[in-house]
Design an enzyme around this catalytic site. Structure first.
Site, short mmCIF file in Angstrom:
data_model
loop_
_atom_site.label_atom_id
_atom_site.label_comp_id
_atom_site.label_asym_id
_atom_site.label_seq_id
_atom_site.Cartn_x
_atom_site.Cartn_y
_atom_site.Cartn_z
N ASP A 215 -4.25 -2.70 -4.70
CA ASP A 215 -3.63 -1.73 -3.79
C ASP A 215 -2.21 -2.19 -3.47
O ASP A 215 -2.01 -3.20 -2.79
CB ASP A 215 -4.47 -1.65 -2.49
CG ASP A 215 -4.01 -0.54 -1.56
OD1 ASP A 215 -2.98 0.10 -1.85
OD2 ASP A 215 -4.70 -0.30 -0.55
N HIS A 217 -0.18 -0.44 -1.72
CA HIS A 217 0.01 0.04 -0.35
C HIS A 217 1.43 0.58 -0.15
O HIS A 217 2.01 0.42 0.93
CB HIS A 217 -0.32 -1.06 0.64
CG HIS A 217 -0.98 -0.54 1.89
ND1 HIS A 217 -2.13 0.19 1.89
CD2 HIS A 217 -0.62 -0.65 3.19
CE1 HIS A 217 -2.46 0.51 3.11
NE2 HIS A 217 -1.56 0.02 3.93
N GLU A 241 -3.57 1.28 -7.02
CA GLU A 241 -3.63 2.21 -5.89
C GLU A 241 -2.28 2.31 -5.17
O GLU A 241 -1.60 1.30 -4.98
CB GLU A 241 -4.70 1.71 -4.92
CG GLU A 241 -4.80 2.53 -3.66
CD GLU A 241 -5.82 1.97 -2.69
OE1 GLU A 241 -6.71 1.23 -3.13
OE2 GLU A 241 -5.70 2.25 -1.49
N GLU A 267 -4.88 8.31 0.34
CA GLU A 267 -5.36 8.02 1.70
C GLU A 267 -4.41 8.52 2.78
O GLU A 267 -4.82 8.62 3.93
CB GLU A 267 -5.68 6.53 1.86
CG GLU A 267 -4.48 5.63 1.75
CD GLU A 267 -4.84 4.15 1.87
OE1 GLU A 267 -5.60 3.66 1.03
OE2 GLU A 267 -4.35 3.50 2.82
N ARG A 288 -7.96 9.78 -3.82
CA ARG A 288 -8.71 8.97 -2.86
C ARG A 288 -8.37 9.34 -1.41
O ARG A 288 -7.98 8.51 -0.59
CB ARG A 288 -8.55 7.47 -3.10
CG ARG A 288 -7.19 6.96 -3.44
CD ARG A 288 -7.19 5.45 -3.68
NE ARG A 288 -7.32 4.66 -2.48
CZ ARG A 288 -8.45 4.12 -2.05
NH1 ARG A 288 -9.59 4.26 -2.69
NH2 ARG A 288 -8.46 3.41 -0.95
N GLU A 344 -14.84 3.00 -2.48
CA GLU A 344 -14.45 1.82 -1.69
C GLU A 344 -15.44 1.64 -0.55
O GLU A 344 -15.90 2.62 0.05
CB GLU A 344 -13.05 2.04 -1.12
CG GLU A 344 -12.53 0.87 -0.31
CD GLU A 344 -11.17 1.17 0.33
OE1 GLU A 344 -10.89 2.35 0.62
OE2 GLU A 344 -10.40 0.22 0.54
N TRP A 407 9.62 2.03 2.24
CA TRP A 407 8.72 2.60 1.24
C TRP A 407 7.95 3.74 1.82
O TRP A 407 7.54 3.70 2.95
CB TRP A 407 7.75 1.50 0.74
CG TRP A 407 8.50 0.27 0.38
CD1 TRP A 407 9.27 0.10 -0.72
CD2 TRP A 407 8.61 -0.92 1.15
NE1 TRP A 407 9.84 -1.13 -0.69
CE2 TRP A 407 9.45 -1.79 0.43
CE3 TRP A 407 8.07 -1.35 2.35
CZ2 TRP A 407 9.79 -3.06 0.90
CZ3 TRP A 407 8.39 -2.60 2.82
CH2 TRP A 407 9.26 -3.44 2.10
O1 KDG Z 1 -5.70 2.26 8.81
C1 KDG Z 1 -5.14 2.04 7.53
C2 KDG Z 1 -6.22 1.51 6.58
O2 KDG Z 1 -7.29 2.38 6.53
C3 KDG Z 1 -5.67 1.28 5.19
O3 KDG Z 1 -4.65 0.33 5.29
C4 KDG Z 1 -6.75 0.80 4.24
O4 KDG Z 1 -5.26 0.99 2.36
C5 KDG Z 1 -6.39 0.91 2.79
C6 KDG Z 1 -7.48 0.90 1.81
O5 KDG Z 1 -7.18 1.14 0.63
O6 KDG Z 1 -8.62 0.68 2.20
MG MG Z 2 -5.23 1.68 0.29
#
Ligand code: KDG
Ligand code: MG
Length: 407
Positions: A215, A217, A241, A267, A288, A344, A407
């Protein structure tokens, strides 16, 4: 006589962290449903939206009419979308599906069309301060039965990378009312150097069979993400991810042009339209979304159906900061759709399980739910009331020059 909604109760509880739970009660005292409306760091905004604005609209309505109630809350009230309103709507949607299942005497996956699979392939999180720690953590997860694992490592010289921190642990779990968000220092260059080496290390140590995920992020620019994806290609990640932030869909084309690595995203989407071009233009491989932040099961089914036509599979968000009802909803959908990819998951701490029993169970790499009617989850209200809300924040990412990460 037709059943009607008599009460919408919002419960904010903090057994290990904050959760916003929604109970919909009906004219039959034995028939009620529980949903999850947790939005990490903005819990009270969702609770107020539900209590002050949405609950009064539901009193006296027929709980069987899920789609109609969904549309009334979403479109009918004009203001729509965004994390707060879509999380509130998800809480209602989950509770209504729970009620429908209980009345039918069926698990929700059965109402959604029945099983397409015996279990949902799950992935867990492994991280460490260095490669050896990550490897140890992955080996432990494999011994527990996991066939797919997300790997994150601390970037040398940085105070935090997504998924792992070298800050004292108590800073993360502190719910001190005065506490402000933790600041994570992060720079893309050292991160870009370390991640391919981590994945190479794990492939050499563990072989090709274990599925590895990572991830980002959203902490890279599009061209940086393309470079990372290209360099990781040889190690066959299950997916990469959130390589970039979600706003500009065109940026994904740039990543796609440079690599065949499977990309997962969603997300931070709050409506199906946020992610639509990524699906219809086949710029991602896994969608996702968070069922708890996108309006619940009703919307997830539609997103999955759109994605199916474009060979995009699901990988619903399943982090530790949403309640067991959403994790259960994930699995009910996973078990009933054709284009499920991976799920997940987290193991809830014992104290959270006592307050909110019924999370999906894990065995030999797969998640499952029981055949209990509805979502199969419940809440111990008396116990929940003993854990009052404590304000908490997600960390803020700043670069070494002090600026908030762009970002
Ligand atoms: O509140 C934010 C989280 O849910 C997130 O940071 C979790 O990125 C995440 C993940 O892939 O589980
Ligand atoms: Mg994530």
């Amino acid at each position: 006589m037709a059943l009607t909604i008599t009460n919408v109760k919002v419960l904010v509880t903090c057994p290990d962290r904050n959760y916003v739970l929604v109970k919909i009660e009906t004219s039959d005292p034995g028939v009620y449903g529980w949903g999850d409306a947790t939005l990490n760091g903005r819990e009270l905004a969702v609770a107020a939206a539900l209590e002050q604005h949405i609950a009064p609209l539901l009193i006296g309505r027929d709980p069987d009419r899920i789609e109609d109630l969904w549309q009334m809350i979403y479109r009918g009230t004009y203001w729509r979308g965004g994390p707060v309103l879509m999380t509130a709507l998800a809480g209602v949607d989950l509770a209504l599906w729970d009620i429908k299942g209980k009345r039918a005497g069926m698990p929700v996956y059965s109402l959604l069309g029945g099983r397409t699979r015996d279990g949902a392939l799950a992935y867990t999180h492994c991280s460490g301060r260095d490669f050896a720690e990550v490897e140890d953590s992955v080996r432990a997860a494999m011994a527990r039965g996991f066939k797919a694992i997300r790997v994150q490592v601390l970037v040398p010289g940085m105070s935090g990378t997504y998924g792992v921190s070298n800050q004292p642990a108590e800073r993360y779990s502190s719910f001190d009312m005065e506490a402000l968000p933790l600041v994570e220092r992060f720079e893309p260059s050292p991160y870009l150097r370390v991640i391919p080496k981590l994945v190479e290390h794990l492939r050499v140590a563990l072989g090709d069979e274990i599925e590895l995920l990572h991830d980002v992020h959203e902490r890279l620019t599009p061209i940086q993400a393309a470079r990372l994806a290209k360099e990781l290609e040889a190690y066959h990640l299950f997916f990469l991810e959130d390589p970039i932030r979600p706003e500009n869909k065109e940026s994904f084309r740039l990543i796609r042009q440079h690599t065949t690595i499977p990309i997962a995203m969603g997300e931070l989407f709050h409506t199906r339209w946020d992610g639509l071009p990524l699906i219809t233009e086949q710029l991602i491989d896994f969608i996702r979304c968070d069922l708890g932040h996108i309006g619940g099961i009703s919307e997830a089914r539609k997103i999955a159906a759109i994605a199916e036509s474009f060979y995009v599979q699901t990988a619903w968000h399943g982090p530790g900061d949403i309640a067991p009802m959403t994790h259960a909803a994930n699995v009910h959908v996973d078990l009933s759709i054709a284009n499920f990819g991976i799920q997940e998951m987290v193991f809830f701490p014992e104290v959270a399980q006592e307050v909110m029993p019924g999370a999906p169970t894990f065995a030999d790499g797969y998640l499952n739910v029981t055949d209990a009617p509805g979502l199969g989850t419940d809440v111990n209200e008396a116990l929940a009331a003993t854990y009052p809300y404590k304000r908490a924040y997600l960390p803020v990412v700043r670069r070494v020059d002090g600026s908030v990460g762009d970002w």
